[in-house]
Design a protein around this motif. Structure first.
Motif, PDB file in Angstrom:
ATOM      1  N   LEU A  46      33.797  27.541  36.767  1.00 51.47           N
ATOM      2  CA  LEU A  46      33.256  26.511  36.045  1.00 51.47           C
ATOM      3  C   LEU A  46      32.871  27.159  34.492  1.00 51.47           C
ATOM      4  O   LEU A  46      32.658  27.951  33.753  1.00 51.47           O
ATOM      5  N   GLU A  47      33.609  25.925  34.114  1.00 53.80           N
ATOM      6  CA  GLU A  47      33.509  26.211  32.255  1.00 53.80           C
ATOM      7  C   GLU A  47      32.610  25.406  31.871  1.00 53.80           C
ATOM      8  O   GLU A  47      31.667  24.222  32.324  1.00 53.80           O
ATOM      9  N   PRO A  48      32.010  25.531  30.799  1.00 52.34           N
ATOM     10  CA  PRO A  48      30.942  25.599  29.980  1.00 52.34           C
ATOM     11  C   PRO A  48      31.203  23.870  29.167  1.00 52.34           C
ATOM     12  O   PRO A  48      31.848  23.574  28.765  1.00 52.34           O
ATOM     13  N   PRO A  49      30.458  23.822  28.783  1.00 58.20           N
ATOM     14  CA  PRO A  49      30.237  21.433  28.500  1.00 58.20           C
ATOM     15  C   PRO A  49      30.633  22.653  27.165  1.00 58.20           C
ATOM     16  O   PRO A  49      31.141  23.560  26.553  1.00 58.20           O
TER      17      PRO A  49
ATOM     18  N   HIS B 141      24.098  17.726  30.620  1.00 60.99           N
ATOM     19  CA  HIS B 141      24.991  18.808  31.067  1.00 60.99           C
ATOM     20  C   HIS B 141      25.270  19.968  31.219  1.00 60.99           C
ATOM     21  O   HIS B 141      25.433  21.130  31.853  1.00 60.99           O
ATOM     22  N   PHE B 142      24.503  20.605  29.698  1.00 62.20           N
ATOM     23  CA  PHE B 142      24.647  21.566  29.526  1.00 62.20           C
ATOM     24  C   PHE B 142      22.886  22.331  31.397  1.00 62.20           C
ATOM     25  O   PHE B 142      23.431  23.384  31.207  1.00 62.20           O
TER      26      PHE B 142
ATOM     27  N   TYR C  52      25.477  23.314  34.454  1.00 56.91           N
ATOM     28  CA  TYR C  52      26.353  24.278  34.237  1.00 56.91           C
ATOM     29  C   TYR C  52      25.210  25.498  33.765  1.00 56.91           C
ATOM     30  O   TYR C  52      25.357  26.660  35.274  1.00 56.91           O
TER      31      TYR C  52
ATOM     32  N   ALA D 202      24.027  25.794  37.945  1.00 58.80           N
ATOM     33  CA  ALA D 202      25.465  26.473  38.659  1.00 58.80           C
ATOM     34  C   ALA D 202      25.732  27.392  38.007  1.00 58.80           C
ATOM     35  O   ALA D 202      26.344  28.391  39.450  1.00 58.80           O
ATOM     36  N   THR D 203      25.925  28.612  37.418  1.00 59.07           N
ATOM     37  CA  THR D 203      25.851  28.976  36.865  1.00 59.07           C
ATOM     38  C   THR D 203      24.651  30.453  37.309  1.00 59.07           C
ATOM     39  O   THR D 203      24.758  31.379  37.127  1.00 59.07           O
TER      40      THR D 203
ATOM     41  N   CYS E 177      27.767  27.572  23.144  1.00 56.34           N
ATOM     42  CA  CYS E 177      28.048  26.718  24.100  1.00 56.34           C
ATOM     43  C   CYS E 177      28.279  24.976  22.709  1.00 56.34           C
ATOM     44  O   CYS E 177      29.352  24.208  22.688  1.00 56.34           O
TER      45      CYS E 177
END
Length: 71
Positions: free
Chosen positions: A4-7, A26-27, A30, A33-34, A51
């Motif tokens: 999963l890519e960070p913003p 979005h942050f 993230y 999700a992580t 980020c």
């Protein structure tokens, strides 16, 4: 599962207020999700500063705090 890519770094251009609201959401997704949303504020702040990008870190460095520990 894919990584999963960070913003992406926040773009301080255009309608910054609107862009910031979208970026923060979005942050937050993230972090959840992580599974980092339950980490300490110090860790979450470090993730945010990583980020947000160089411009965001430069702005952060201009902040002053009334009370020690408010950072």
């Amino acid at each position: 599962m894919d990584k999963l890519e960070p913003p992406q770094a926040f773009a301080f251009e255009g309608n910054v207020s609107h862009g910031w609201k979208l970026w923060v959401k979005h942050f937050e997704f993230y972090l959840a999700a992580t599974e980092k949303d339950e980490k300490s504020n110090k860790i979450k702040t470090s993730i945010l500063l990583t980020c947000i990008g160089q411009k965001g870190r430069e702005i952060y460095e201009t902040f002053s705090y009334e009370n020690p520990g408010d950072e």
